[in-house]
Enzyme design. Structure first.
Site, PDB file in Angstrom:
ATOM      1  N   LYS A  44     -42.224  43.609  22.399  1.00 38.70           N
ATOM      2  CA  LYS A  44     -42.761  45.119  22.060  1.00 38.70           C
ATOM      3  C   LYS A  44     -44.047  45.530  21.650  1.00 38.70           C
ATOM      4  CE  LYS A  44     -40.285  45.181  17.569  1.00 38.70           C
ATOM      5  NZ  LYS A  44     -41.602  45.664  17.014  1.00 38.70           N
ATOM      6  N   THR A  45     -44.406  44.616  20.729  1.00 37.06           N
ATOM      7  CA  THR A  45     -45.817  44.863  20.118  1.00 37.06           C
ATOM      8  C   THR A  45     -46.768  44.814  20.916  1.00 37.06           C
ATOM      9  OG1 THR A  45     -45.177  43.865  17.769  1.00 37.06           O
ATOM     10  CG2 THR A  45     -47.498  44.275  18.493  1.00 37.06           C
ATOM     11  N   ASP A 230     -42.886  52.676  16.772  1.00 35.87           N
ATOM     12  CA  ASP A 230     -42.316  51.367  16.613  1.00 35.87           C
ATOM     13  C   ASP A 230     -40.971  51.528  15.971  1.00 35.87           C
ATOM     14  OD1 ASP A 230     -42.172  48.837  17.213  1.00 35.87           O
ATOM     15  OD2 ASP A 230     -43.610  48.010  15.639  1.00 35.87           O
ATOM     16  N   GLU A 231     -40.186  50.348  16.230  1.00 33.89           N
ATOM     17  CA  GLU A 231     -38.836  50.381  15.342  1.00 33.89           C
ATOM     18  C   GLU A 231     -38.114  51.766  15.392  1.00 33.89           C
ATOM     19  OE1 GLU A 231     -37.826  47.586  14.982  1.00 33.89           O
ATOM     20  OE2 GLU A 231     -39.545  46.207  14.407  1.00 33.89           O
ATOM     21  N   GLN A 261     -30.954  45.991  16.161  1.00 36.46           N
ATOM     22  CA  GLN A 261     -31.558  45.506  15.151  1.00 36.46           C
ATOM     23  C   GLN A 261     -31.814  46.796  14.025  1.00 36.46           C
ATOM     24  OE1 GLN A 261     -35.102  42.664  15.592  1.00 36.46           O
ATOM     25  NE2 GLN A 261     -34.644  43.461  17.579  1.00 36.46           N
ATOM     26  N   ARG A 614     -34.427  35.328  14.515  1.00 36.42           N
ATOM     27  CA  ARG A 614     -35.552  34.837  14.079  1.00 36.42           C
ATOM     28  C   ARG A 614     -35.690  33.391  14.254  1.00 36.42           C
ATOM     29  NH1 ARG A 614     -37.195  38.921  14.146  1.00 36.42           N
ATOM     30  NH2 ARG A 614     -35.373  39.328  15.351  1.00 36.42           N
TER      31      ARG A 614
END
Length: 740
Positions: A44-45, A230-231, A261, A614
């Protein structure tokens, strides 16, 4: 500049060569609202940064017309650096940063419109609690009945929901809420008098500004033609409102997030923001990023097998071209001590077998309290480790003392900082003297700092004490004048030297005082590094804002070769080759307060998903049949999340002496009626039962918890103010209280 409506740019090859099909489509859809559902590790980044580069390279926007918002300084720095590499020379004027930092930047430009000075202070939790104590004292409200932490929690929750004091007062249904409404209103007045805002103000003040000044809103709407968030699943209602206002003109808002998330409900995040984005923007384009570039297939399968049990989610399933990988290892142990020993043995084995470094391994847990036995086990084996989310550097007393001096130089109206350091180091200025100074300031309608400059005119202050007050005032005036002449690093070093803080620590000569002196030196080094990196643009105000908006992850040194210990909440956004998730027991993970609250339980399930994803190569899960709490050992049962994991994905290693595991399913008992221990939700610094919480008692009805008192190793006394029955003292676990 050529606008998109005048000329459609063509795609430079370097902007599409490194993207998969879904990423390319998400990058190229620039007009109108866009929802990008980006699974863990799906890039996504990269999509966000390439989208910015696409806008710039194709002439669709100037840098100053782009607003990109993240949740951590670390993420913002990474985004800024990636954009710089893609489109050099085009960063100038672009707003990339966290919600809090960018809104603080906007507010400093417009502060006078809302009766603030541009050098306003940003209060942290400790500052807020100190100010609330002052408010309680002024209003003659007992601190024991209305603890500052409870008031802070209530006001913060209200601000996150964009409920201002007037509305809070109208909504107050109980006597307690009416009193809190008065405290909330007075607290906001005191903040303004101190030329200060708390973290939540940084989110709600822009909305107030836009509502009061429509032309200011129009300016920023026109300026920020493209907004990227973002997020998005972590936004609260105030952030949602501000974004909707800013995007109303051009509607070029692109939000990236993953509802699987969303793990910050306890601090105001609303998962509905991302789930309802299509309702807010019916014409939005939606893209799913489901290819994972981080984890093995088995790790992804385990994560999905748990999170798919949630109802509030967009359907998606991650996939990867990576190999199947090792099975997930489930460690079933006797107690928490053995759990810690087993984890340490396993991580040492991973390092030897797979030639890994300490920094390749993370041990995650649900509550901070779990870290102690893990730390002890690591120390016994001389394994270096770093704890993320412990005592923050900038929250240490000696560091906050020096920063209070600097904040007062920046903002003389900051009475919280003044009260902190007027008698530090000791000057013989006690509470009685300070009270007389404050009374004089109130009478003359001047700041307390200004009153210290008129101390000779204040009755009742001894001549010797007055000399010390005047010297304090003169010291600060001297360094205020020096702010424009020397750098922040020189200013801080000279001030610390003249005040004698390091000298006093040296004279004290204890191990603790020498450690404190080292922390002050580290602070001076941080100021020097800030000054060097910012060059001629370095300012004291800039450093103080940087400190105020620093999070745990921002100060974490991920280059250190050490095992990382952190809560599952802190791990979001990170990745490690090997991950251990410990304490998978009912009442601990999921936390006990979520068991009767379906939305909270779904968030716990998402927290497991975050923790599992993670891991890049190897994932360990562990649970203990017995765990100590408050000095006693309680029997545990395995977390329901372990029962939701596909058995074929797990290999069980059991050291339980009485009943060794013979079948994979045997470690996932279904005994829902078994007694479960209760745990503090320390990762969120909130007790399962906390002051201010609404509860129901079968006899006394609804009420509010006013005070918590440890009664014994296994019980807790609660003072509850019931709406009809008045105040009662109850003892847990015997009180049959239901959390509302």
């Amino acid at each position: 500049m050529t606008r998109a409506s005048e000329k459609k740019g063509t795609s430079p090859e370097w902007l599409t060569a490194d993207l998969n099909d879904a990423q390319s489509q998400a990058v190229a859809k620039t007009d109108g609202p866009v929802l990008i559902l980006a699974g863990a590790g799906s890039g996504k980044t990269r999509v966000l940064t390439y989208r910015i580069a696409w806008l710039l390279a194709n002439g669709l926007a100037e840098p100053r017309e782009i607003l990109a918002m993240t949740f951590t300084n670390k993420a913002a720095g990474e985004m800024r650096e990636r954009v710089r590499k893609l489109v050099p020379e085009m960063l100038s004027g672009m707003w990339i940063g966290t919600f809090h930092s960018l809104f603080a930047r906007l507010l400093r430009r417009e502060a006078e419109r809302i009766n603030y000075a541009s050098n306003f202070a940003i209060y942290d939790d400790d500052d807020q609690h100190s100010l609330i104590k002052t408010v309680l004292n002024d209003l003659k409200i007992p601190v024991n009945d209305f603890p500052p932490k409870m008031i802070s929690y209530k006001t913060s929750s209200a601000k996150n929901a964009f409920i201002l004091p007037e509305q809070f007062a109208r909504m107050a249904a109980t006597r307690q809420d009416q009193i809190i409404a008065t405290i909330y209103s007075t607290y906001q007045t005191r903040l303004r008098e101190n030329n200060a805002m708390d973290f939540d103000d940084l989110l709600i003040k822009p909305i107030e500004l836009f509502q009061l000044y429509p032309l200011v809103l129009e300016y920023y709407q026109e300026r920020f033609r493209y907004i990227l968030v973002d997020e998005y699943q972590d936004t609260n209602h105030a952030q949602y409102v501000a974004l909707k206002m800013l995007a109303a003109r051009h509607r070029n808002i692109c939000v990236v997030g993953d509802d699987d998330q969303s793990i910050y409900r306890w601090r105001g995040a609303e998962i509905r923001n991302i789930l309802d984005f299509e309702n807010d923007y019916p014409d939005c384009a939606k893209f799913r990023l489901e290819q994972n570039y981080r984890s093995t297939r088995n790790i992804l399968a385990v994560a999905h097998s748990v999170v798919r049990n949630n109802r509030q989610r967009h359907e998606k399933k991650l996939w990867t071209e990576k190999p199947e990988g090792d099975l997930i290892t489930l460690l079933e142990v006797e107690d928490d001590l053995e759990e810690a020993r087993t984890v340490v043995n396993k991580l040492a084995l991973e390092m030897r077998a797979n030639h890994m470094d300490f920094q390749d391994i993370a041990v995650l847990y649900r509550t901070n309290a779990q870290s102690r036995v893990l730390e002890e086990a690591l120390r016994r084996e001389n394994i270096p480790y770093i704890i993320v989310g412990g005592v923050k550097f900038y929250e240490r007393k000696e560091v906050k003392d020096v920063i209070a001096y600097l904040r007062l130089l920046s903002n003389p109206a900051d009475t919280i900082s003044l009260r902190r350091i007027i008698n530090y180091p000791a000057r013989g200025i006690g509470e009685t003297t300070l009270g007389r100074i404050e009374a004089y300031a109130q009478e003359k309608k001047i700041s307390i700092f200004a009153a210290t400059g008129q101390v000779q005119q204040i009755p009742g202050i001894a001549a010797r004490t007055a000399e010390q007050v005047a010297a304090f005032h003169g010291l600060l005036n001297k360094y205020t004048a020096l702010r424009e002449e020397i750098s922040p690093a020189e200013l801080a070093a000279s001030l610390v030297n003249e005040v004698g803080i390091l000298r006093d620590f040296k004279q004290e000569g204890t191990i603790e005082s020498l450690s404190r002196a080292e922390n002050v030196r580290e602070l001076l080094l941080a100021i020097a590094e800030f000054t060097s990196s910012a060059g001629g643009e370095a300012t004291l105000d800039g450093f103080l804002e940087n400190v105020a908006l620093t999070s745990d992850l921002d100060s974490w040194d991920d280059r250190a070769n050490a095992v990382t210990l952190m809560t599952l909440h802190s791990a979001k956004g990170l990745e490690f080759p090997v991950v251990f998730i410990t304490g998978l027991e009912e009442g601990l993970f999921p936390i006990s307060r979520s068991l009767a609250d379906p939305p909270a339980l779904e968030e716990e399930r998402r927290l497991f998903y975050v923790g599992a994803t993670r891991a890049k190569v190897k994932l360990y899960l562990s649970w203990a049949r017995n765990r100590r709490k408050f000095g006693e050992t309680s029997a545990s049962i395995a977390s329901r999340f372990l029962r939701e994991v596909e058995p074929a994905l797990v290999q069980v290693e059991s050291s339980y002496r009485a009943a060794p595991i013979r079948r994979q399913r045997s470690s996932f008992p279904r005994r829902e009626a078994d007694p479960m221990p209760r745990y503090e939700d320390e990762s969120q610094e909130v007790l399962e039962y906390r002051v201010g919480m609404r509860v129901h008692h079968p006899t006394f009805g609804k009420g509010t918890i006013m005070r918590l008192e440890p009664s014994s190793a296994s019980s807790l006394k609660l003072r509850v103010l019931f709406d009809q029955a008045g105040e009662k003292r109850l003892v847990l676990p015997y009180a049959k209280l239901e959390i509302l």
